[in-house]
Motif scaffolding. Structure first.
Motif, PDB file in Angstrom:
ATOM      1  N   GLU A  12     -11.388 -11.654  -2.009  1.00  0.00           N
ATOM      2  CA  GLU A  12     -11.382 -11.415  -0.487  1.00  0.00           C
ATOM      3  C   GLU A  12     -10.627 -10.053   0.174  1.00  0.00           C
ATOM      4  O   GLU A  12      -9.543 -10.990  -0.193  1.00  0.00           O
ATOM      5  CB  GLU A  12     -12.067 -12.383   0.575  1.00  0.00           C
ATOM      6  CG  GLU A  12     -12.635 -13.216  -0.152  1.00  0.00           C
ATOM      7  CD  GLU A  12     -13.905 -12.723   0.051  1.00  0.00           C
ATOM      8  OE1 GLU A  12     -14.456 -11.733   0.606  1.00  0.00           O
ATOM      9  OE2 GLU A  12     -15.233 -13.237  -0.871  1.00  0.00           O
ATOM     10  N   THR A  13     -10.843  -8.788   0.620  1.00  0.00           N
ATOM     11  CA  THR A  13      -9.849  -8.368   0.892  1.00  0.00           C
ATOM     12  C   THR A  13      -9.559  -7.339   2.079  1.00  0.00           C
ATOM     13  O   THR A  13     -11.229  -7.974   2.652  1.00  0.00           O
ATOM     14  CB  THR A  13     -10.138  -7.107   0.400  1.00  0.00           C
ATOM     15  OG1 THR A  13     -11.555  -6.204   0.045  1.00  0.00           O
ATOM     16  CG2 THR A  13      -9.526  -6.984  -1.683  1.00  0.00           C
ATOM     17  N   THR A  14      -8.869  -6.933   2.326  1.00  0.00           N
ATOM     18  CA  THR A  14      -9.219  -6.309   4.223  1.00  0.00           C
ATOM     19  C   THR A  14      -9.745  -4.880   4.329  1.00  0.00           C
ATOM     20  O   THR A  14     -10.120  -4.514   4.525  1.00  0.00           O
ATOM     21  CB  THR A  14      -7.419  -5.892   4.863  1.00  0.00           C
ATOM     22  OG1 THR A  14      -6.759  -4.812   4.099  1.00  0.00           O
ATOM     23  CG2 THR A  14      -6.613  -7.220   4.733  1.00  0.00           C
ATOM     24  N   GLY A  15     -10.029  -4.268   2.771  1.00  0.00           N
ATOM     25  CA  GLY A  15     -11.005  -3.346   3.412  1.00  0.00           C
ATOM     26  C   GLY A  15     -11.581  -2.902   1.720  1.00  0.00           C
ATOM     27  O   GLY A  15     -11.356  -3.663   0.458  1.00  0.00           O
ATOM     28  N   LEU A  16     -11.475  -2.040   1.048  1.00  0.00           N
ATOM     29  CA  LEU A  16     -12.401  -0.957   0.114  1.00  0.00           C
ATOM     30  C   LEU A  16     -11.250  -0.415  -0.733  1.00  0.00           C
ATOM     31  O   LEU A  16     -11.481  -0.360  -2.425  1.00  0.00           O
ATOM     32  CB  LEU A  16     -13.510  -0.661  -0.081  1.00  0.00           C
ATOM     33  CG  LEU A  16     -14.658  -1.347   0.820  1.00  0.00           C
ATOM     34  CD1 LEU A  16     -15.952  -0.232   1.213  1.00  0.00           C
ATOM     35  CD2 LEU A  16     -14.974  -2.597  -0.258  1.00  0.00           C
TER      36      LEU A  16
END
Length: 111
Positions: A12-16
């Protein structure tokens, strides 16, 4: 056919964007694939683990990305550094084959 441990990894990330967003969670399920003499494949659960990763630049996060991933600062109080998470994970997945959904995306964040 060779028996092999598979590491089903999901990030899971803070964006792409790999150049401005970061990993905030790593999950993994380990399974051993075994082939019978007649070529039938079975998977046997081995282990699973998860790391909440402390973001270092939460200010660059995409609010939509945080919402999708359910990020809430209070849930990340005991989060570990990305370095510690990766070092621990590396020992657990040594010699395993990385598999998952959209592996290219996840792999890009590791490098």
């Amino acid at each position: 056919m060779k028996n092999q441990v598979l590491a089903f990894i999901d990030l899971e990330t803070t964006g792409l964007l790999t150049n401005s967003h970061e990993i905030i969670e790593i999950g993994c399920v380990l399974a051993e694939q075994k082939f019978s003499e007649d070529g039938v494949l079975t998977l046997k659960y081995v282990d699973e683990f998860e790391y909440k990763v402390k973001p270092t630049h939460i200010e660059t996060a995409d609010p939509v990305g945080l919402s999708i991933n359910g990020y809430d600062e209070k849930d990340w109080v005991s989060a570990v550094s990305l370095k510690d998470a990766i070092e621990d994970m590396a020992t657990k997945v040594r010699n395993a084959i990385m598999v998952g959904h959209n592996v290219a995306f996840d792999f890009a964040f590791f490098f």
